[in-house]
Design a protein around this motif. Sequence first.
Motif, mmCIF file in Angstrom:
data_model
loop_
_atom_site.group_PDB
_atom_site.id
_atom_site.type_symbol
_atom_site.label_atom_id
_atom_site.label_comp_id
_atom_site.label_asym_id
_atom_site.label_seq_id
_atom_site.Cartn_x
_atom_site.Cartn_y
_atom_site.Cartn_z
ATOM 1 N N THR A 241 12.993 -10.487 5.854
ATOM 2 C CA THR A 241 14.094 -10.846 6.741
ATOM 3 C C THR A 241 14.041 -10.095 8.062
ATOM 4 O OG1 THR A 241 15.594 -9.166 5.816
ATOM 5 C CG2 THR A 241 15.603 -11.354 4.782
ATOM 6 N N VAL A 242 13.284 -8.994 8.109
ATOM 7 C CA VAL A 242 13.122 -8.254 9.372
ATOM 8 C C VAL A 242 11.721 -8.463 9.950
ATOM 9 C CG1 VAL A 242 14.875 -6.545 8.831
ATOM 10 C CG2 VAL A 242 12.506 -6.105 8.158
ATOM 11 N N GLY A 243 10.976 -9.460 9.410
ATOM 12 C CA GLY A 243 9.731 -9.845 10.035
ATOM 13 C C GLY A 243 8.454 -9.498 9.312
ATOM 14 N N PHE A 244 8.530 -8.853 8.147
ATOM 15 C CA PHE A 244 7.299 -8.545 7.415
ATOM 16 C C PHE A 244 6.604 -9.845 7.000
ATOM 17 C CE2 PHE A 244 8.680 -4.320 7.566
ATOM 18 C CZ PHE A 244 7.688 -3.484 7.079
ATOM 19 N N PRO A 245 5.272 -9.846 7.028
ATOM 20 C CA PRO A 245 4.541 -11.100 6.826
ATOM 21 C C PRO A 245 4.364 -11.481 5.362
ATOM 22 C CG PRO A 245 3.001 -9.321 7.250
ATOM 23 C CD PRO A 245 4.369 -8.729 7.409
ATOM 24 N N HIS A 246 4.096 -12.740 5.150
ATOM 25 C CA HIS A 246 3.651 -13.263 3.861
ATOM 26 C C HIS A 246 2.124 -13.218 3.891
ATOM 27 C CE1 HIS A 246 3.080 -17.088 1.170
ATOM 28 N NE2 HIS A 246 2.777 -15.977 0.523
ATOM 29 N N LEU A 247 1.520 -12.384 3.039
ATOM 30 C CA LEU A 247 0.071 -12.166 3.053
ATOM 31 C C LEU A 247 -0.511 -12.488 1.673
ATOM 32 C CD1 LEU A 247 -0.187 -8.783 5.014
ATOM 33 C CD2 LEU A 247 -0.469 -11.097 5.894
ATOM 34 N N LYS A 248 -0.872 -13.708 1.473
ATOM 35 C CA LYS A 248 -1.454 -14.120 0.201
ATOM 36 C C LYS A 248 -2.757 -13.357 -0.052
ATOM 37 C CE LYS A 248 -1.242 -16.875 -3.414
ATOM 38 N NZ LYS A 248 -0.125 -16.781 -4.364
ATOM 39 N N GLY A 249 -2.864 -12.735 -1.206
ATOM 40 C CA GLY A 249 -4.064 -11.979 -1.559
ATOM 41 C C GLY A 249 -3.971 -10.492 -1.255
ATOM 42 N N PHE A 250 -2.834 -10.040 -0.698
ATOM 43 C CA PHE A 250 -2.685 -8.636 -0.316
ATOM 44 C C PHE A 250 -2.833 -7.693 -1.507
ATOM 45 C CE2 PHE A 250 0.026 -4.876 0.018
ATOM 46 C CZ PHE A 250 -0.364 -4.325 1.210
ATOM 47 N N LEU A 251 -2.147 -7.982 -2.606
ATOM 48 C CA LEU A 251 -2.143 -7.058 -3.737
ATOM 49 C C LEU A 251 -3.505 -6.968 -4.408
ATOM 50 C CD1 LEU A 251 1.360 -7.872 -5.246
ATOM 51 C CD2 LEU A 251 0.695 -5.864 -3.910
ATOM 52 N N ALA A 252 -4.201 -8.092 -4.517
ATOM 53 C CA ALA A 252 -5.550 -8.060 -5.082
ATOM 54 C C ALA A 252 -6.477 -7.238 -4.199
ATOM 55 C CB ALA A 252 -6.091 -9.478 -5.240
ATOM 56 N N ALA A 253 -6.307 -7.375 -2.879
ATOM 57 C CA ALA A 253 -7.140 -6.606 -1.954
ATOM 58 C C ALA A 253 -6.814 -5.120 -2.025
ATOM 59 C CB ALA A 253 -6.938 -7.122 -0.530
ATOM 60 N N ALA A 254 -5.548 -4.792 -2.225
ATOM 61 C CA ALA A 254 -5.125 -3.391 -2.242
ATOM 62 C C ALA A 254 -5.722 -2.617 -3.412
ATOM 63 C CB ALA A 254 -3.603 -3.312 -2.273
ATOM 64 N N ILE A 255 -5.975 -3.276 -4.537
ATOM 65 C CA ILE A 255 -6.523 -2.572 -5.706
ATOM 66 C C ILE A 255 -8.010 -2.830 -5.896
ATOM 67 C CG2 ILE A 255 -4.288 -2.555 -6.869
ATOM 68 C CD1 ILE A 255 -5.303 -4.840 -8.652
ATOM 69 N N ARG A 256 -8.630 -3.485 -4.914
ATOM 70 C CA ARG A 256 -10.061 -3.781 -4.970
ATOM 71 C C ARG A 256 -10.872 -2.501 -4.733
ATOM 72 N NH1 ARG A 256 -10.464 -8.255 -1.131
ATOM 73 N NH2 ARG A 256 -10.496 -6.604 0.423
ATOM 74 N N GLU A 257 -12.111 -2.490 -5.210
ATOM 75 C CA GLU A 257 -12.966 -1.312 -5.046
ATOM 76 C C GLU A 257 -13.142 -0.968 -3.569
ATOM 77 O OE1 GLU A 257 -16.849 -0.167 -7.345
ATOM 78 O OE2 GLU A 257 -17.462 -1.238 -5.537
ATOM 79 N N VAL A 258 -13.121 0.314 -3.280
ATOM 80 C CA VAL A 258 -13.343 0.818 -1.930
ATOM 81 C C VAL A 258 -14.545 1.760 -1.955
ATOM 82 C CG1 VAL A 258 -10.914 0.651 -1.257
ATOM 83 C CG2 VAL A 258 -11.775 2.768 -2.299
ATOM 84 N N ARG A 259 -15.061 2.028 -0.769
ATOM 85 C CA ARG A 259 -16.144 3.003 -0.630
ATOM 86 C C ARG A 259 -15.768 4.023 0.431
ATOM 87 N NH1 ARG A 259 -19.846 4.243 2.997
ATOM 88 N NH2 ARG A 259 -21.710 5.371 2.315
ATOM 89 N N SER A 260 -15.818 5.300 0.058
ATOM 90 C CA SER A 260 -15.631 6.372 1.029
ATOM 91 C C SER A 260 -16.980 7.018 1.326
ATOM 92 C CB SER A 260 -14.671 7.438 0.513
ATOM 93 O OG SER A 260 -14.633 8.547 1.398
ATOM 94 N N PRO A 261 -17.315 7.208 2.613
ATOM 95 C CA PRO A 261 -18.557 7.905 2.920
ATOM 96 C C PRO A 261 -18.476 9.388 2.622
ATOM 97 C CG PRO A 261 -17.316 7.513 4.930
ATOM 98 C CD PRO A 261 -16.580 6.806 3.815
ATOM 99 N N GLY A 262 -17.270 9.880 2.433
ATOM 100 C CA GLY A 262 -17.072 11.319 2.264
ATOM 101 C C GLY A 262 -17.211 12.047 3.581
#
Length: 583
Positions: A241-262
């Motif tokens: 209601t204050v403008g945050f977007p509808h982002l289909k696939g956000f939650l799946a992307a948030a818990i997807r594997e990441v890589r840190s170079p360290g």
Amino acid sequence: MSRTRSVATSALGVNRRTVLAAAGAVSLSAGVGYALRPTDSEAATVTEQPVALAGRPTGPSSLVPYTKGTTLASLATPRSGSGYRRLGDGPGWKRVVRSELATPRSGRASRRTALAAFVQFTDMHLTDVQHPLRVEFVRAADPHAWRPQEALTVQGAISLVERVNALRGGPVTGTPLRFVMTTGDNTDNNALCELEWYMKVMSGGRFAPNSGDPHHYEGVQDSGLNLYWQPDSALRDHDKTVGFPHLKGFLAAAIREVRSPGLKLPWYSTVGNHDSLQLGVYGSHGDPYLAEAAISGRKLMTASATEAKKFQNTNKNAQDPTGAGYRNFLKAHARSMRSITADEKRAPFTPADYLKAHLDPAHQGAGPVGHGYSGANLDAGTQYYSFRVSGDVIGISLDTNDAGGHFEGSLGTAQLKWLDKTLKDNKDSYAVVFSHHTSKTMTNTRPDPARPGERRHSGDEVVALLARHGNVVAWVNGHVHKNIITPHKASGGRAFWEISTASHIDHPQLARIVELADNKDGTLSVFTTLVEAAAPHRTDFTDLSQTGLAALFRELAFNAPGASKTFAGNETDRNTELVLKKG
């Protein structure tokens, strides 16, 4: 305190002592009152060159001064509009000279010699957002009690690592960056999975920032509750209601594997209340019910606004330090809990677990071994230590947490005496002190259950102790999520600067470069330069890559309902030159 190197010659003569000092190779003391043997503490060999000395130009003539990659050059800035505001490139913050502790003298830039340079991370709050003990329900009374960016803390932290890896040295002196120091709240829920994520963010690795169901998010953001931003759903929730977007696939992307170079720099660790206490509040000797609830398959997501406010006030006022009240609250709301996938990796970690993770060779990264901690800390049950920064500078990392519970801090008598002795034993070296809590937030003097007869000491007492030692230059800390720089002056001309840095969970999500220099006129300068993560300022709602999510992490934080707009501090708390007299 005279073994300095000129800015104009600091890249010359890289010998074994220089390499070891730059790597923070020798730990002076591990909080047990005696110096460690080299076999206990040496963390690097001659062949292990830190990044600022290996494969990079270190001659200051090609580096100084520089602004690229810092907030001197550019800053994420809201574009025009109201409601949810998109970010873009904006002007940077200028450097301000502060003279409360000494008068700056003309010509010092041409005279000064570099002593050391390092980077501070603080309050990353790497968060398992699906954890059963999280108190998101308090948002019913306080909009900022739950933040819409929390699912992206890992992606944001990796982007910060990428920024530091790209830095070319101290922006003012050009001296090589010697290390990164975290000043606590590296984790959020005091969960084992978060501790593992933290170690891999800092030292490098691949992992999924997920717990419970390995394939699906289970938490407040797919609950269908209007109270929270439901990014994947078309539901018209409070945040949309204050403008945050509808982002289909956000939650799946948030818990997807990441890589840190360290980090390519050596890094050191300081412990915060969220790394020591369950939820950053409840004492490590608290109610065992909470430890069992942490790994359970039940999660409370809602409470009435009245109940939420009462719960929040109880914790703010330190009326439930062991969590017994929270246990009773959860039991009273058992029928309102939702089912999620249980996970033993969400168990709370102990101080010993924290030390063992740092000492694990799998997490050594660029070093040093233990990241400041040693086997002596493990044997003594302490989490404070000192280390050699350079030939002229020592670092001292304190444990300001009170195991009795509550989020504010203090020091026990044994640690206070150790601090005094360490400063006396190194009186010919300048000293930089690191802690999580600030001097004003060390007001919690309840006894440590493991040391019930030991007195606890406030921040005012720590300031008084530091002011007695003329070699103390700076006290660097976090906790308050805000940029604040405070001068401390004592009798006899002794003085030091307290440097508190904004968090990397709340906007403006910053880290800080600190450079020490001798002006060769009876004064020192401490330069502070803030940096943002490497992710672009502009976001693309269709880009759910690791970098795209890191950019979104910043924008969501800026727009978070109820978030303070004062965390950036004043211009005198940001990019500065802090002048003080030599002790």
